[in-house]
Design a protein around this motif. Structure first.
Motif, short mmCIF file in Angstrom:
data_model
loop_
_atom_site.label_atom_id
_atom_site.label_comp_id
_atom_site.label_asym_id
_atom_site.label_seq_id
_atom_site.Cartn_x
_atom_site.Cartn_y
_atom_site.Cartn_z
N GLY A 125 28.90 -32.63 77.90
CA GLY A 125 28.49 -31.26 77.86
C GLY A 125 27.46 -30.99 76.80
N ASP A 126 27.27 -31.78 75.61
CA ASP A 126 26.38 -31.42 74.85
C ASP A 126 24.92 -31.80 75.07
OD1 ASP A 126 26.85 -34.21 74.65
OD2 ASP A 126 26.93 -34.33 72.59
N THR A 127 24.61 -32.99 75.74
CA THR A 127 23.44 -33.34 76.03
C THR A 127 22.87 -32.47 77.55
OG1 THR A 127 24.15 -35.32 77.11
CG2 THR A 127 23.28 -35.55 74.96
N LEU A 128 24.12 -32.42 78.27
CA LEU A 128 23.58 -31.58 79.59
C LEU A 128 23.19 -30.17 79.32
CD1 LEU A 128 26.51 -32.97 81.76
CD2 LEU A 128 24.28 -33.67 82.09
N MET A 129 23.71 -29.53 78.12
CA MET A 129 23.26 -28.28 77.80
C MET A 129 21.78 -28.24 77.38
SD MET A 129 24.35 -26.85 74.15
CE MET A 129 23.75 -28.51 73.13
N LEU A 130 21.28 -29.50 77.26
CA LEU A 130 19.91 -29.86 76.81
C LEU A 130 19.08 -30.24 78.25
CD1 LEU A 130 20.18 -31.46 73.44
CD2 LEU A 130 19.75 -28.91 73.85
N ARG A 131 19.65 -30.23 79.30
CA ARG A 131 18.86 -30.74 80.37
C ARG A 131 17.96 -30.23 80.85
NH1 ARG A 131 23.26 -27.71 82.11
NH2 ARG A 131 22.85 -26.60 83.92
N ASP A 132 17.68 -28.91 80.89
CA ASP A 132 16.48 -28.10 81.13
C ASP A 132 15.51 -27.99 80.16
OD1 ASP A 132 18.10 -27.70 83.32
OD2 ASP A 132 18.84 -25.81 82.60
N MET A 133 15.38 -28.92 78.94
CA MET A 133 14.59 -28.85 77.91
C MET A 133 13.31 -29.61 78.05
SD MET A 133 15.60 -27.20 75.49
CE MET A 133 16.98 -26.17 74.87
N GLY A 134 13.00 -30.42 79.24
CA GLY A 134 11.87 -30.91 79.45
C GLY A 134 12.02 -32.42 78.98
N TRP A 135 13.19 -32.77 78.63
CA TRP A 135 13.03 -34.36 78.42
C TRP A 135 13.74 -35.25 79.55
CZ3 TRP A 135 14.16 -36.45 73.06
CH2 TRP A 135 13.77 -35.41 71.82
N VAL A 136 13.38 -36.46 79.18
CA VAL A 136 13.87 -37.58 80.39
C VAL A 136 15.28 -37.78 79.59
CG1 VAL A 136 13.81 -39.98 81.13
CG2 VAL A 136 11.81 -38.43 80.68
N GLN A 137 16.34 -37.83 80.52
CA GLN A 137 17.77 -38.09 79.92
C GLN A 137 18.34 -39.26 80.80
OE1 GLN A 137 20.52 -34.98 80.48
NE2 GLN A 137 20.01 -34.24 78.31
N VAL A 138 18.97 -40.37 79.94
CA VAL A 138 19.55 -41.45 80.65
C VAL A 138 20.84 -41.61 79.98
CG1 VAL A 138 17.41 -42.91 81.43
CG2 VAL A 138 18.18 -42.87 79.21
N TYR A 139 21.70 -42.02 80.85
CA TYR A 139 23.30 -42.10 80.29
C TYR A 139 23.61 -43.74 80.33
CZ TYR A 139 23.47 -37.26 80.14
OH TYR A 139 23.17 -36.02 79.94
N CYS A 140 23.96 -44.21 79.26
CA CYS A 140 24.31 -45.76 79.53
C CYS A 140 25.72 -45.83 79.42
CB CYS A 140 23.98 -46.18 77.87
SG CYS A 140 22.10 -45.94 77.62
N GLU A 141 25.91 -47.36 79.83
CA GLU A 141 27.35 -47.82 80.35
C GLU A 141 27.81 -48.70 79.22
OE1 GLU A 141 28.25 -49.10 84.12
OE2 GLU A 141 29.43 -50.60 83.12
N ASP A 142 26.76 -49.62 78.41
CA ASP A 142 27.62 -50.41 77.58
C ASP A 142 26.38 -50.48 76.20
OD1 ASP A 142 25.59 -52.31 78.09
OD2 ASP A 142 26.96 -53.45 79.67
N ASN A 143 26.91 -51.23 75.43
CA ASN A 143 26.00 -51.46 74.08
C ASN A 143 24.82 -51.89 74.39
OD1 ASN A 143 28.54 -50.72 73.22
ND2 ASN A 143 28.65 -52.19 71.43
N GLN A 144 24.71 -53.26 75.19
CA GLN A 144 23.41 -53.73 75.43
C GLN A 144 22.51 -52.79 76.02
OE1 GLN A 144 22.91 -57.25 74.91
NE2 GLN A 144 20.74 -56.29 75.14
N GLU A 145 22.78 -51.76 76.94
CA GLU A 145 22.25 -50.92 77.68
C GLU A 145 21.64 -49.85 76.65
OE1 GLU A 145 23.20 -50.09 81.92
OE2 GLU A 145 23.21 -47.97 81.10
#
Lengths: 385, 723
Positions: A125-145
């Motif tokens: 919820g915290d980063t999704l709160m910022l989803r309309d801020m004009g940033w690219v957003q990616v969500y990772c699955e592991d440390n390497q990623e």
């Protein structure tokens, strides 16, 4: 490549530092930082790393941390920060400004539940709160990623066709504090992958106004430019993916990543580390003769609506598993998926908000519920004790 | 393979999991290690998890069905610890318990035990309140898992904890194993995870109150611990007590505390070597508190009020009115005894009067404190010399007799030329000088000896007309028994020193013409110096001997009477006659005499069952390493003020003027004594320390035993004790 045992926080700091060093022949590296659990270890570690022509500035708040990053970036430096949860909330004003100024700042955000009441565990919820801020957003699955995505984020955001800030998100503790083997990119490779930053509008000796008054039509133009840039972004991402595999020999994920979807009747759609658990459940269900598949949404902005529509077109029933809740409507991933794909039967489930340990049993229960339905209804909140 | 670790916040369980992960990673395995992170801090039960696989680890759930369980705190070794543990799995516990005994409680598992806490403590890992066991037990676990020690070494190095390898090795060697027998009693693995609720089931309401007190294995206890100044004081003064009292309640309150142990605050504050100050913990931070200066200031600024005591009807004779005798008389008078104080001199004070010069101890200061003792009803009988003939009668006349005649026999020099004129015993010289009897001395005076008497003789000689004074001492300056401050003052006044010289003879014809000295060689092992072939000569006009004195009980005790442990025996029969001070102990300082006088008064009273005799010195004195200096501001020590050397020699006025005022007492850190500073209350993470009565109370239902209060206490007056 050197394989090291690292938490994702440390893996992130090492990526940021090597990206910073790669700009040493240009305007260097600058980072404004402020600690907050669970990202503190990242900036702590970053502060201790040696970065030629680099500076990590500890300030008094997240709002100032981003302001420092904007200053560095406007001056032509490569810039990075990290934050989380309420820190992001406090930073928000400048989060928007960074994209409006078209600054390719990279932020590592550790997803943590917003308080109060206080909770330090994972919730998107915290980063999704910022989803309309004009940033690219990616969500990772592991440390390497996390490590790889951060390197890629600089390349993506700094591309002259993009010039946008990028937020690389990871799950609190499940990644941030978990020790895993990580291939750490060597500096020469990073140097090759990240050429010196050429910010076309960087401040120099010429007089310049940044962020003046925008009249309605100008505002329309600026917003439209941001939106159109997001539209171009998937093509640039493909180039970044290609360059990355060429340089480092590892692949970066597509904006959406499917698993055993080809002949699936039911599918679980989710983000972050839940995806690994979903694959376990898919395998279990397949073993029981159920044609299940799963799909991970890697890129939340720009939202890969088209890719999702194509990937799910043949899937009869879709369980959208959100690790967030927008009170009054439901999961944010679910609403956006519904809005962009028009899928006839996408049922929303809210699983693992507030940091519950989402186990295969929980997702199996979700799929069982989905299979028992003939139509999609209101989103369900699944309790994960 | 999945491993679950059970520990407490602060024990390093998560790091332990990470070390073990690094060990397997070193062996080429894919690993994952993480902990439970929560808002709870030290002491809370915390779990950590470890996965090891030959293919990449993708499961990110917590471990619910572990192959092995590692318990870092034996108090956490309960049914919850083995929940889900696979049959035949290993349960390894940090405990002194035998693995066989553990196996009886947990059948069906392979059990292993090691006293990791004991080993870690032995290797000094952790803090005084929390021993860190993670690296130690990792050694035991690696052994049980059959890992090569080299892999563990590599992991320790990678994790920067190689310093703890010896402890890990000790645990590796010490761990004991009991093979699995029978079937586990525990519930099946699936029960380990919380149940899966039906999607429409919802739990309503807040979490139940958490009684964090149940986690506790140690609890804080507020303790008054001995401060080093107080335990160092030979007089037995409560130094920290009177210093704090001066700071908080003023000189009268401080004087009241001093009066419990000593009638001589003003005297001792001038002539003592200041053992208290030399022991002061503050020396490790900035400078020691000038406690001797404070004692003097209290003595000089408080009125002497001696409350009348109810009379016991018992009578004592104290023979010898030096500091030990007066101290004993004072304590007996305080206890309601009627005391007669007998001495051959015509004024009480003993060596305080005859031995210590007035420029170190002004006579009005001495008289004031001596008179205050006499005013308590101590009956002065001057001019009474008591010998073996009189003592038995006195012992019959009084309930108790205290002998405090000091060291009456002075040591002499057995060398050629001793018979020459111009050689004098130091104590005789001082006696005459101090009582104003001495004729002037002139020319070059050589003083032989290195103690306080030698210093007093040398400096008195200067004041009485000597042109030049040289102190000759057979050892080095550092080995001088004299108070260093007195040596420095003597030097300032022009006294010269010749160290590592021993007298071989005095030459001259009729009158002293000089001394012949042997050059001594210092003994590197600290023993007596040895005489070399070298010789040295000093031409001089007189020689003063200050080479010591000893007790001479034969001048006092009848035939067959002996002193044993302070009590006089006639053959085997103990008599109500007690010996104290230099006569009994030979300690030789005023402070020791005061302390021993008070102790013998107690012993005499105990003989009549009035009280218990003095106990042994208290243990557990607060060391400076236990103090939290960061809580104290650096404040410079208030120095003693001294008259310029020329002025004090010319006028024989008091050298040391003491400290300017009593604010030096504010520098006292109150080691081991709670000052109600509230640091514990402020830092308690649970907020469950409350002011209660004249101190603090701890809500033990919530105290998790984290030890933060004990760790933060600036003055080490909170101890964590095992439950």
């Amino acid at each position: 490549m050197s394989v090291q045992l690292l938490t994702a926080n440390h893996a992130a700091a090492m990526a940021a530092a090597s990206a910073g060093r790669a700009n040493r022949t240009a305007r260097g590296f600058g980072s404004g930082v402020y600690p907050i659990t669970p990202q503190t270890e990242c900036i702590e570690y970053l502060s201790g790393l040696e970065i030629e022509r680099g500076k990590v500035v500890l300030v008094e708040s997240e709002h100032s941390a981003m302001a420092v990053c904007m200053g560095f970036s406007l001056g032509g430096a490569r810039s990075f920060t990290a934050s989380s949860s309420n820190g992001l909330a406090y930073m928000a004003e400048n989060v928007y400004a960074a994209s409006a100024y078209r600054l390719p700042i990279v932020m590592m955000a550790v997803n943590r539940t917003l308080g109060p009441p206080w909770n330090i565990w994972v919730d998107h919820g915290d980063t999704l709160m910022l989803r309309d801020m004009g940033w690219v957003q990616v969500y990772c699955e592991d440390n390497q990623e996390v490590h790889d995505m951060l390197l890629a984020a600089f390349r993506l955001g700094e591309d002259p066709r993009v010039l946008l800030p990028v937020m690389v998100c990871q799950d609190a503790f499940v990644l941030s504090h978990t020790l895993m083997s990580t291939d750490v990119a060597e500096q020469p490779a990073v140097d090759a992958f990240l050429p010196p930053l050429q910010l076309p509008h960087r401040l120099d000796t010429r007089a310049r106004t940044v962020g003046g008054l925008d009249f309605p039509h100008e505002a329309e133009v600026h917003r439209r430019q941001l939106h159109e840039t997001m539209g171009r972004l998937p093509l640039v991402w493909k180039e970044v993916q290609a360059a990355f595999v060429e340089t480092f020999g590892r692949t970066l994920p597509d904006p959406v990543v499917g698993y055993r979807l080809e002949d699936a009747d039911v599918a679980i759609v989710c983000m972050g580390t839940t995806a690994a658990t979903a694959r376990v459940v898919v395998d279990q269900l397949r073993a029981e003769g159920i044609n299940a598949g799963s799909l991970r949404v890697v890129m939340m902005r720009p939202f890969p609506g088209e890719a999702l529509r194509e990937a799910l077109a043949h899937v009869a029933k879709v369980a959208v598993v959100d690790r967030d809740l927008s009170p009054g409507i439901g999961g944010i991933l679910w609403t956006e998926l519904c809005g962009t794909t028009g899928h006839p039967m996408a049922q929303g489930y809210i699983v693992g908000i507030g940091g519950g340990d989402v186990r295969p049993e929980h997702l199996a229960r979700v799929v069982a519920d989905l299979r028992g339905r003939s139509t999609a209804g209101q989103p369900l909140i699944v309790e994960v004790a | 393979m999945e491993v679950r670790l059970h520990g407490r916040g602060g024990q390093g369980g998560v790091t332990c999991a990470k070390i073990l992960a690094a060990t397997w990673s070193h062996l080429g395995m894919s690993v994952q290690a993480f902990g439970d992170y929560s808002g709870e801090r030290s002491g809370a039960p915390v779990r950590a998890y470890l996965r090891v696989d030959s293919s990449p680890v993708v499961n990110r759930n917590k471990v619910y069905a572990p192959d092995h369980v590692l318990v870092l705190d034996h108090a956490l070794c309960d049914a919850a610890a083995v929940l889900g543990l696979r049959p035949g799995g290993t349960l390894i516990v940090n405990t002194m318990e035998d693995p066989g005994a553990l196996a009886e409680r947990f059948p069906g598992y392979r059990t292993a035990t090691v006293d990791a806490t004991g080993i870690a403590r032995e290797h000094g890992i952790g803090s005084r309140s929390v021993v860190i066991v993670n690296t130690t037990i990792a050694g035991a676990f690696a052994r049980i898992m059959g890992l090569p020690f080299e892999a563990l070494e590599a992991a320790f190095t990678a994790m920067h904890v190689e310093r703890d390898l010896p402890a890990a090795r000790a645990a590796w060697d010490a761990v004991r194993v009991h093979e699995a027998q029978g079937a586990p009693r525990a519930a099946p693995a699936s029960a380990a995870a919380a149940p899966i609720l039906d999607l429409v089931d919802h739990v309503v309401g807040a979490a139940p109150a958490l009684r964090t007190g149940a986690w506790r294995s140690t609890r804080p206890v507020y303790q008054t611990r001995p401060a080093p100044c107080s335990t160092a004081c030979p007089a037995g003064n409560d130094v920290v007590g009177f210093t704090r009292a001066l700071a908080t309640d003023g000189p009268e309150a401080a004087s009241e505390i001093l009066a419990r142990t000593s009638p001589f605050a003003s005297v001792c504050g001038r002539v003592c070597a200041g053992y208290c100050g030399h022991a002061c913990n503050r020396e490790a931070m900035d400078e020691a508190v000038n406690t001797r200066g404070i004692e003097r200031w209290i003595g000089d600024h408080a009125t002497i009020a001696r409350a009348d005591q109810p009379q016991t009807g018992r009578r004592a004779a104290v023979i010898g009115a030096g500091p030990a005798g007066i101290s004993a008389a004072y304590q007996l008078a305080r206890a309601g005894w009627r005391v007669d104080l007998l001495d051959a001199a015509d004024r009480p004070g003993g060596l305080l009067r005859s031995g210590i010069p007035p420029w170190r101890l002004p006579r009005e200061v001495l008289d004031r404190e001596v008179d205050a003792v006499l005013a308590m009803g101590v009956h002065w009988q001057g001019g009474r010399r008591v010998g073996p003939a009189e003592l038995p009668a006195l012992a019959g006349e009084y309930d108790a007799v205290i002998l405090a005649t000091g060291q009456s026999k002075v040591m002499d020099l057995d060398v050629p030329g001793r018979e020459l004129n111009g050689i004098e015993q130091g104590l005789e010289f001082l006696h005459d000088a101090n009582l104003g009897l001495a004729t002037q001395i002139s020319g070059h005076v050589v003083v032989i000896g290195g103690g306080n008497t030698a210093m007093d003789c040398a400096r008195s000689a200067l004041r009485r007309g000597a042109a030049q004074v040289t102190v000759v001492y057979r050892r080095t300056r550092a080995e001088m028994p004299a108070i260093p401050e007195e040596v420095e003052e003597a030097e300032e006044e022009g006294v010269q020193f010749r160290f590592l010289r021993a007298p071989l003879g005095v030459y001259g014809s009729d009158l002293v013409g000089g001394v012949e000295l042997a050059v001594m060689e210092s003994n590197p092992n600290g023993g007596a110096p040895t005489m070399s072939e070298g010789r040295d000569w000093i031409a001089c006009d007189s020689v003063i001997l200050a080479i010591g004195q000893r007790a001479d009980p034969a001048t006092l005790l009848p035939e067959g009477w002996t002193i044993r442990h302070g009590q006089v025996h006639a053959l085997e029969t103990p008599l109500p006659v007690f010996a104290t001070g230099d006569l009994a102990t030979g300690e030789g300082t005023v402070a020791h005499a005061i302390g021993d006088g008070a102790r013998i008064a107690l012993q005499a009273r105990a003989w009549f069952d009035e009280c218990k005799p003095a106990g042994p010195r208290p243990k557990g004195v607060v060391r400076h390493s236990e103090m939290r200096f960061s809580y104290f501001d650096a404040i410079p020590r208030l120095p003693a003020r001294k008259r310029p050397a020329a002025e004090r020699v010319a006028h024989s006025t008091e050298v040391d003027l003491g400290i300017e005022d009593g604010r030096e007492a504010d520098r006292c850190m109150s080691c081991g004594h709670c000052t109600h500073c509230d640091t514990c209350l402020v830092y308690c993470p649970e907020g469950i320390i409350l002011r209660a009565g004249d101190g603090y109370g701890v809500d033990l239902s919530q105290c998790k035993g984290c030890g933060v209060c004990a760790r933060e206490c600036p003055r080490a007056s909170i101890q964590m004790v095992a439950e």
